[in-house]
Design a protein around this motif. Structure first.
Motif, mmCIF file in Angstrom:
data_model
loop_
_atom_site.group_PDB
_atom_site.id
_atom_site.type_symbol
_atom_site.label_atom_id
_atom_site.label_comp_id
_atom_site.label_asym_id
_atom_site.label_seq_id
_atom_site.Cartn_x
_atom_site.Cartn_y
_atom_site.Cartn_z
ATOM 1 N N SER A 135 0.832 -1.201 0.000
ATOM 2 C CA SER A 135 0.000 0.000 0.000
ATOM 3 C C SER A 135 0.872 1.259 0.000
ATOM 4 N N GLN A 136 0.262 2.366 -0.375
ATOM 5 C CA GLN A 136 0.969 3.644 -0.296
ATOM 6 C C GLN A 136 1.370 3.931 1.146
ATOM 7 N N GLY A 137 0.494 3.583 2.076
ATOM 8 C CA GLY A 137 0.788 3.814 3.491
ATOM 9 C C GLY A 137 1.986 3.024 3.972
ATOM 10 N N GLU A 138 2.088 1.772 3.542
ATOM 11 C CA GLU A 138 3.223 0.944 3.945
ATOM 12 C C GLU A 138 4.525 1.497 3.367
ATOM 13 N N LEU A 139 4.490 1.883 2.093
ATOM 14 C CA LEU A 139 5.682 2.478 1.496
ATOM 15 C C LEU A 139 6.059 3.763 2.223
ATOM 16 N N VAL B 208 3.546 10.094 -0.813
ATOM 17 C CA VAL B 208 3.728 8.994 -1.771
ATOM 18 C C VAL B 208 2.718 9.130 -2.907
ATOM 19 N N ASN B 209 1.477 9.439 -2.574
ATOM 20 C CA ASN B 209 0.443 9.608 -3.587
ATOM 21 C C ASN B 209 0.814 10.732 -4.558
ATOM 22 N N ALA B 210 1.265 11.864 -4.044
ATOM 23 C CA ALA B 210 1.631 13.002 -4.890
ATOM 24 C C ALA B 210 2.820 12.659 -5.790
ATOM 25 N N ILE B 211 3.795 11.928 -5.261
ATOM 26 C CA ILE B 211 4.948 11.517 -6.070
ATOM 27 C C ILE B 211 4.487 10.579 -7.181
ATOM 28 N N GLU B 212 3.687 9.578 -6.814
ATOM 29 C CA GLU B 212 3.175 8.613 -7.809
ATOM 30 C C GLU B 212 2.426 9.301 -8.939
ATOM 31 N N GLN B 213 1.643 10.309 -8.609
ATOM 32 C CA GLN B 213 0.819 10.997 -9.610
ATOM 33 C C GLN B 213 1.580 12.079 -10.383
ATOM 34 N N GLY B 214 2.862 12.250 -10.061
ATOM 35 C CA GLY B 214 3.661 13.239 -10.774
ATOM 36 C C GLY B 214 3.376 14.665 -10.381
ATOM 37 N N LYS B 215 2.756 14.856 -9.217
ATOM 38 C CA LYS B 215 2.444 16.204 -8.743
ATOM 39 C C LYS B 215 3.581 16.780 -7.891
ATOM 40 N N TYR B 216 4.542 15.921 -7.537
ATOM 41 C CA TYR B 216 5.601 16.321 -6.622
ATOM 42 C C TYR B 216 6.839 15.486 -6.908
ATOM 43 N N SER B 217 7.996 16.132 -6.932
ATOM 44 C CA SER B 217 9.263 15.414 -7.071
ATOM 45 C C SER B 217 9.861 15.210 -5.682
ATOM 46 N N PRO B 218 10.255 13.992 -5.372
ATOM 47 C CA PRO B 218 10.834 13.760 -4.054
ATOM 48 C C PRO B 218 12.240 14.347 -3.962
ATOM 49 N N SER B 219 12.683 14.567 -2.735
ATOM 50 C CA SER B 219 14.079 14.948 -2.537
ATOM 51 C C SER B 219 14.943 13.772 -2.975
#
Length: 72
Positions: free
Chosen positions: A22-26, A37-48
């Motif tokens: 799940s996104q929560g587990e990750l 995690v959801n925002a990164i997956e959807q391309g709305k946010y780039s992680p550090s």
């Protein structure tokens, strides 16, 4: 509203390949929120860079196996 990132990722596919993690587990394993995690997956946010490495390590793959940035 923030501009979507050009970075694409395979996180969803990797999660499903890892016993449908799940996104929560990750998020717990990486040290961020499920919403991040959801925002990164959807391309709305780039992680550090640090978070990107943590995500790759959870799946035991290289950064290039998780994230891609267009050339040119």
């Amino acid at each position: 509203m923030p501009k979507p990132t050009l970075v694409t990722n395979r996180i969803r596919a990797l999660r499903f390949g890892a016993d449908e993690m799940s996104q929560g587990e990750l998020a717990d394993r990486v040290g961020v929120t499920r919403q991040t995690v959801n925002a990164i997956e959807q391309g709305k946010y780039s992680p550090s860079l640090e978070v990107a490495f943590r995500i790759a390590r959870v799946f035991r793959v290289g950064l290039d196996d998780v994230f891609e940035y267009p050339e040119g």
